[in-house]
Design an enzyme around this catalytic site. Structure first.
Site, PDB file in Angstrom:
ATOM      1  N   CYS A 167       0.756  -1.009  -0.221  1.00 29.94           N
ATOM      2  CA  CYS A 167      -0.092  -0.007   0.023  1.00 29.94           C
ATOM      3  C   CYS A 167       1.075   1.307   0.054  1.00 29.94           C
ATOM      4  O   CYS A 167       1.988   1.318   0.473  1.00 29.94           O
ATOM      5  CB  CYS A 167      -0.851   0.124   1.321  1.00 29.94           C
ATOM      6  SG  CYS A 167      -1.625  -1.619   1.587  1.00 29.94           S
ATOM      7  N   ARG A 227       5.251   0.205  -6.009  1.00 29.84           N
ATOM      8  CA  ARG A 227       5.089  -0.419  -4.793  1.00 29.84           C
ATOM      9  C   ARG A 227       4.165  -1.690  -5.051  1.00 29.84           C
ATOM     10  O   ARG A 227       3.929  -2.796  -4.021  1.00 29.84           O
ATOM     11  CB  ARG A 227       4.489   0.255  -3.618  1.00 29.84           C
ATOM     12  CG  ARG A 227       5.616   1.520  -3.193  1.00 29.84           C
ATOM     13  CD  ARG A 227       4.899   2.636  -1.927  1.00 29.84           C
ATOM     14  NE  ARG A 227       4.768   1.686  -0.759  1.00 29.84           N
ATOM     15  CZ  ARG A 227       5.316   1.779   0.160  1.00 29.84           C
ATOM     16  NH1 ARG A 227       6.465   2.452   0.291  1.00 29.84           N
ATOM     17  NH2 ARG A 227       4.918   1.219   1.306  1.00 29.84           N
ATOM     18  N   TRP A 283      -3.087  -2.579  -1.448  1.00 30.05           N
ATOM     19  CA  TRP A 283      -2.667  -4.043  -1.854  1.00 30.05           C
ATOM     20  C   TRP A 283      -3.313  -4.926  -0.830  1.00 30.05           C
ATOM     21  O   TRP A 283      -3.008  -4.779   0.310  1.00 30.05           O
ATOM     22  CB  TRP A 283      -1.057  -3.938  -1.673  1.00 30.05           C
ATOM     23  CG  TRP A 283      -0.502  -5.223  -2.159  1.00 30.05           C
ATOM     24  CD1 TRP A 283      -0.024  -5.699  -3.439  1.00 30.05           C
ATOM     25  CD2 TRP A 283      -0.017  -6.466  -1.240  1.00 30.05           C
ATOM     26  NE1 TRP A 283       0.445  -7.002  -3.585  1.00 30.05           N
ATOM     27  CE2 TRP A 283       0.577  -7.370  -2.239  1.00 30.05           C
ATOM     28  CE3 TRP A 283      -0.272  -6.884   0.011  1.00 30.05           C
ATOM     29  CZ2 TRP A 283       0.818  -8.771  -1.925  1.00 30.05           C
ATOM     30  CZ3 TRP A 283       0.176  -8.189   0.365  1.00 30.05           C
ATOM     31  CH2 TRP A 283       0.791  -8.981  -0.334  1.00 30.05           C
ATOM     32  N   ASN A 285      -1.818   2.090   5.909  1.00 27.82           N
ATOM     33  CA  ASN A 285      -0.821   0.889   5.465  1.00 27.82           C
ATOM     34  C   ASN A 285      -0.521   0.226   6.611  1.00 27.82           C
ATOM     35  O   ASN A 285      -0.200   0.482   7.735  1.00 27.82           O
ATOM     36  CB  ASN A 285       0.366   1.383   5.000  1.00 27.82           C
ATOM     37  CG  ASN A 285       0.513   2.174   3.814  1.00 27.82           C
ATOM     38  OD1 ASN A 285      -0.773   2.268   2.911  1.00 27.82           O
ATOM     39  ND2 ASN A 285       1.665   2.672   3.350  1.00 27.82           N
ATOM     40  N   GLY A 286      -0.498  -1.226   6.600  1.00 25.35           N
ATOM     41  CA  GLY A 286      -0.495  -2.259   7.633  1.00 25.35           C
ATOM     42  C   GLY A 286      -1.296  -3.205   7.677  1.00 25.35           C
ATOM     43  O   GLY A 286      -2.321  -3.190   7.027  1.00 25.35           O
ATOM     44  N   GLU A 336      18.486 -16.860  -7.525  1.00 23.53           N
ATOM     45  CA  GLU A 336      18.146 -15.538  -7.747  1.00 23.53           C
ATOM     46  C   GLU A 336      17.648 -15.504  -9.112  1.00 23.53           C
ATOM     47  O   GLU A 336      16.690 -14.694  -9.392  1.00 23.53           O
ATOM     48  CB  GLU A 336      19.158 -14.734  -7.740  1.00 23.53           C
ATOM     49  CG  GLU A 336      19.161 -13.136  -7.858  1.00 23.53           C
ATOM     50  CD  GLU A 336      18.027 -12.576  -7.288  1.00 23.53           C
ATOM     51  OE1 GLU A 336      17.276 -13.110  -6.366  1.00 23.53           O
ATOM     52  OE2 GLU A 336      17.666 -11.245  -7.671  1.00 23.53           O
ATOM     53  N   LYS A 370      13.817 -14.125  -9.886  1.00 21.74           N
ATOM     54  CA  LYS A 370      13.767 -12.974 -11.154  1.00 21.74           C
ATOM     55  C   LYS A 370      12.504 -13.454 -12.300  1.00 21.74           C
ATOM     56  O   LYS A 370      11.617 -12.672 -12.598  1.00 21.74           O
ATOM     57  CB  LYS A 370      14.868 -12.412 -12.059  1.00 21.74           C
ATOM     58  CG  LYS A 370      15.942 -11.626 -11.292  1.00 21.74           C
ATOM     59  CD  LYS A 370      15.319 -10.522 -10.848  1.00 21.74           C
ATOM     60  CE  LYS A 370      14.670 -10.347  -9.547  1.00 21.74           C
ATOM     61  NZ  LYS A 370      15.251  -9.922  -8.400  1.00 21.74           N
ATOM     62  N   GLU A 416       9.153 -14.103 -10.617  1.00 16.68           N
ATOM     63  CA  GLU A 416       8.308 -12.852 -10.436  1.00 16.68           C
ATOM     64  C   GLU A 416       7.845 -12.176 -11.523  1.00 16.68           C
ATOM     65  O   GLU A 416       6.928 -11.418 -11.398  1.00 16.68           O
ATOM     66  CB  GLU A 416       9.489 -11.893  -9.900  1.00 16.68           C
ATOM     67  CG  GLU A 416       9.734 -11.908  -8.293  1.00 16.68           C
ATOM     68  CD  GLU A 416      10.736 -10.854  -8.097  1.00 16.68           C
ATOM     69  OE1 GLU A 416      12.034 -11.108  -8.610  1.00 16.68           O
ATOM     70  OE2 GLU A 416      10.518 -10.186  -7.019  1.00 16.68           O
ATOM     71  N   HIS A 448      18.125 -36.948  -6.973  1.00 10.97           N
ATOM     72  CA  HIS A 448      17.477 -37.447  -6.033  1.00 10.97           C
ATOM     73  C   HIS A 448      15.979 -36.977  -5.936  1.00 10.97           C
ATOM     74  O   HIS A 448      15.173 -36.864  -5.049  1.00 10.97           O
ATOM     75  CB  HIS A 448      17.931 -36.835  -4.577  1.00 10.97           C
ATOM     76  CG  HIS A 448      19.364 -37.308  -4.326  1.00 10.97           C
ATOM     77  ND1 HIS A 448      19.631 -38.633  -4.370  1.00 10.97           N
ATOM     78  CD2 HIS A 448      20.369 -36.633  -4.505  1.00 10.97           C
ATOM     79  CE1 HIS A 448      21.119 -38.638  -4.182  1.00 10.97           C
ATOM     80  NE2 HIS A 448      21.512 -37.038  -4.401  1.00 10.97           N
ATOM     81  N   LYS A 466       6.707  -4.108  -3.715  1.00 15.02           N
ATOM     82  CA  LYS A 466       8.001  -3.677  -3.608  1.00 15.02           C
ATOM     83  C   LYS A 466       8.462  -3.557  -2.204  1.00 15.02           C
ATOM     84  O   LYS A 466       9.445  -4.239  -1.994  1.00 15.02           O
ATOM     85  CB  LYS A 466       8.204  -2.163  -4.418  1.00 15.02           C
ATOM     86  CG  LYS A 466       9.561  -1.473  -4.479  1.00 15.02           C
ATOM     87  CD  LYS A 466      10.446  -2.540  -5.228  1.00 15.02           C
ATOM     88  CE  LYS A 466      11.848  -2.137  -5.277  1.00 15.02           C
ATOM     89  NZ  LYS A 466      12.940  -3.218  -5.996  1.00 15.02           N
TER      90      LYS A 466
HETATM   91  C1  G6P Z   1       9.851  -7.901  -1.921  1.00 17.86           C
HETATM   92  C2  G6P Z   1      10.403  -7.517  -3.300  1.00 17.86           C
HETATM   93  C3  G6P Z   1      11.648  -8.092  -3.581  1.00 17.86           C
HETATM   94  C4  G6P Z   1      12.859  -7.910  -2.521  1.00 17.86           C
HETATM   95  C5  G6P Z   1      12.133  -8.409  -1.255  1.00 17.86           C
HETATM   96  C6  G6P Z   1      12.951  -7.833   0.109  1.00 17.86           C
HETATM   97  O1  G6P Z   1       9.414  -9.302  -2.137  1.00 17.86           O
HETATM   98  O2  G6P Z   1       9.308  -7.534  -4.334  1.00 17.86           O
HETATM   99  O3  G6P Z   1      12.047  -7.576  -4.840  1.00 17.86           O
HETATM  100  O4  G6P Z   1      13.865  -8.528  -2.704  1.00 17.86           O
HETATM  101  O5  G6P Z   1      10.740  -7.656  -1.154  1.00 17.86           O
HETATM  102  O6  G6P Z   1      12.943  -6.290  -0.004  1.00 17.86           O
HETATM  103  P1  G6P Z   1      13.910  -5.565   0.689  1.00 17.86           P
HETATM  104  O7  G6P Z   1      13.490  -4.058   0.635  1.00 17.86           O
HETATM  105  O8  G6P Z   1      13.908  -5.987   2.130  1.00 17.86           O
HETATM  106  O9  G6P Z   1      15.189  -5.898   0.292  1.00 17.86           O
END
Ligand code: G6P
Length: 611
Positions: free
Chosen positions: A2, A27, A76, A100-101, A484, A488, A491, A507, A606
């Site tokens: 949010c 966000r 969100w 937010n929260g 990673e 990516k 996502e 396995h 985000k």
């Molecule tokens: C969310 C984002 C990711 C990020 C993660 C940790 O899931 O979509 O891209 O890696 O949070 O975020 P931070 O701000 O703690 O690095």
């Protein structure tokens, strides 16, 4: 997650609020709304979907929305579906509120409020409960400040609130707990915002609110009080991000822009930390003596940040010979971890606001450990609460998928490793110097060379654009990189993918490898190269289509792969800086080919400020 914006001043609020919300789109959200003070009325407009939908709704209604004070929100969904009713702001007879929260005890408070003849609930949200609770105290006190302060005493959970009252037009009340909120100062009025980019077009001067503070934001001043209404003196902060840094420029997506910014942000992060060719962390209060005292490092983070920690573990253990544990923040915080006095807890977070990472930091402090944060956002909660802070200088990262922030997080890990090597004498000085120089001078150039090959990677992505499943395999550090790369891809392109330690595949999971299944094999680590080749052969023998990520000229790669993305020569420890950007580009091109919303992938946020 949010977003909150609020404005009060001499200009028209609607446009400023909508622009602020657009700047917060990154966000992640699924509905949007605004509330405006208009004389002794409050007008609320909200809609499910994108901000453009809200704009169309507003235009269609053709109402007079001129106002100089209002609040806005991108939601969100957590409690209740994304629909018009659940969207914020939530209004009562007296006020409108954005949040937010998460209010954790909302169910119990709702029961209590339902007994009051004034309150029936129309949404499924926890936020409506907070609005009505403040309203309930306002009916008794007729004092907005006291109403908020009293309500806060009953709430459990996390919040950033912006509230406007009918009887107090022109004033925005703001308060927070475990969710960020700033009050930003401009010549022609003042703002509240959950995040700096929301106001960056107008101002870079702001106050951060602390827990237990309530701000009264007026057109010509911002006053901040503690809960007993004693004024709090605060320092004005200045964000050194400029507007262009938070805009796309000529790039089609923020993500691509941020991938291409990597050579620049590596230099920005590394160069201030190299003195006389040697690594200097430059962290206030973190002397070599203090650092030497730590016998174990525990790195905690979420998502990409945690993956950066995994690279840290490999290089620190290999070169500095100090034991390192890497933990997922959401698991760590509830695992009742055994922490010792000589442990250093390192939290990694781009935003500095991730709820689980912040909780992990607080837990470590509670248990008496020293904490170090690797953070990108200056003045964020994690940066404020950690004992030692290493700021990465990536500038604002807008795309949800983290790219440049990861790269500078691993730079932080490298600098820490090299400093530890010096302190513990685990590598000869000349070698530390050589590696430091390589990181500073050579790596930005090599990263540039790698990302300049975006066109080649695009062609490979085009070949696989229609696949539904894909595997990444690697050993050691290459397994961390695979995780990673896989994250990516999932996502932003929504391709199902899994990362496996290459030796583990047989396995069970190898049963999924059939004719044509793509397998990205990451093989940059010399000590495991031959073993990797054997694993690649195993998948190939079952029909896999292999994309190999390896050093230029790696023997055997030609024989076992259908496609090769190879990297120029550099020290093994820096290979992640070349391999990961290639995987970022692969995921990016796949997402574009598949017509996905690259910068704002579905369901993701985000900055994850709830558990
Ligand atoms: C969310 C984002 C990711 C990020 C993660 C940790 O899931 O979509 O891209 O890696 O949070 O975020 P931070 O701000 O703690 O690095």
């Amino acid at each position: 997650m949010c977003g909150i914006i609020g404005y009060t001043g001499e200009e028209e609020a609607v446009e400023l609020l909508l622009n602020g919300l657009k700047a917060l789109e990154y966000r992640g959200y699924d509905s949007a709304g605004i509330a405006l003070s208009k004389g002794s009325e409050i007008i609320v407009e909200k809609s499910q979907g994108k901000i453009s939908q809200l704009e169309r709704k507003i235009e269609g209604e053709n109402k007079d929305l001129s106002s100089h004070c209002g609040i806005g929100h991108t939601r969100w969904a957590t409690h209740g579906k994304p629909n018009d009713i659940n969207s914020h702001p939530h209004a009562t007879e007296n006020l409108a509120l954005v949040h937010n929260g998460i209010i954790e005890n909302y169910a119990e408070l709702k029961k209590f409020l339902e007994k009051n003849e004034h309150y029936t609930f129309e949404s499924e949200t926890d936020t409506e409960v907070a609005a009505k609770l403040i309203d309930c105290f306002y009916r008794v006190t007729r004092d907005p400040f006291r109403a908020i302060a009293e309500a806060l005493k009953l709430l459990r959970g996390s919040w950033a609130f912006g509230v406007i009252f009918k009887d107090d037009p022109g004033v925005i009340y703001a308060t927070r707990k475990d969710s960020p909120l700033i009050c930003a100062l401009d010549e022609k009025g003042n703002f509240i915002a959950s995040d700096i980019p929301a106001v960056l077009k107008r101002t870079n001067r702001y106050y951060t609110l602390e827990e237990g503070e309530i701000a009264l934001v007026c057109a010509d001043k911002v006053k901040i009080f503690d809960m007993d209404k004693r004024p709090v003196k605060k320092e004005i902060k200045e964000a050194d991000w400029d507007v262009e840094a938070a805009e796309k420029g000529n790039y089609p997506h923020f993500m691509l822009k941020e991938i291409f910014e990597q050579p620049t942000v590596i230099r920005k992060t590394v160069s201030p930390r190299v003195k006389d060719g040697l690594p200097q962390l430059g962290i206030p209060k973190l002397t070599d003596e203090t650092l030497k005292r730590f016998k174990r490092l525990i790195i905690v983070g979420c998502g990409t940040a945690m993956h950066a920690g995994m690279v840290g573990k490999t290089v620190i253990e290999k070169l500095a010979r100090i034991p390192v544990q890497v933990e997922i923040a959401s698991e760590f915080r509830y695992s009742d971890p055994i922490l010792e006095e000589n442990d250093l807890i390192i939290v990694i977070s781009q935003s500095g606001e991730t709820a689980d990472t912040l909780a992990a930091l607080r837990l470590a402090k509670e248990k008496g450990c020293k904490t170090m944060a690797v953070v990108n956002v200056v003045g964020s909660s994690i940066a404020r609460e950690a004992d030692f802070v290493f700021y990465t200088w990536a500038g604002p990262e807008i795309a949800v998928a983290s790219t440049k922030a990861y790269t500078v997080q691993i730079c932080a890990m490298y600098l820490l490793t090299l400093r530890l090597c010096l302190i513990h004498n685990s590598l000869p000085l000349v070698q530390v110097k050589k590696l430091t120089e390589e990181l500073l001078d050579k790596m930005p150039v090599l990263v540039q060379e790698t990302i300049d090959r975006s066109g080649e990677i695009r062609k490979i992505a085009n070949r696989f654009r229609s696949v539904e499943d894909l595997f990444f395999i690697g050993r050691g550090i290459d397994y961390s990189l695979s995780m990673e790369g896989s994250l990516k891809l999932k996502e932003i392109s929504y391709v199902h993918s899994e990362a496996y330690a290459a030796g583990e595949l047989k396995h069970g999971t190898i049963s999924l490898i059939t004719q044509g299944v793509p397998v990205i094999s990451v093989a940059t680590w010399d000590s495991c190269y031959e073993k990797m080749i054997s694993n690649v052969k195993e998948v190939r023998a079952r029909g896999a289509s292999v994309i190999m990520l390896c050093k230029k000229g790696a023997a055997a790669a030609d024989d076992v792969s259908d496609f090769i993305i190879d990297f120029p020569e550099c020290s093994e420890m820096f290979m992640p800086m070349l391999a990961v950007p290639s995987m970022q580009l692969f995921a990016y091109h796949m997402a574009v080919f598949r017509g996905c919303d690259v910068d704002k992938p579905r369901n993701l946020a985000k900055s994850v400020t709830v558990e």
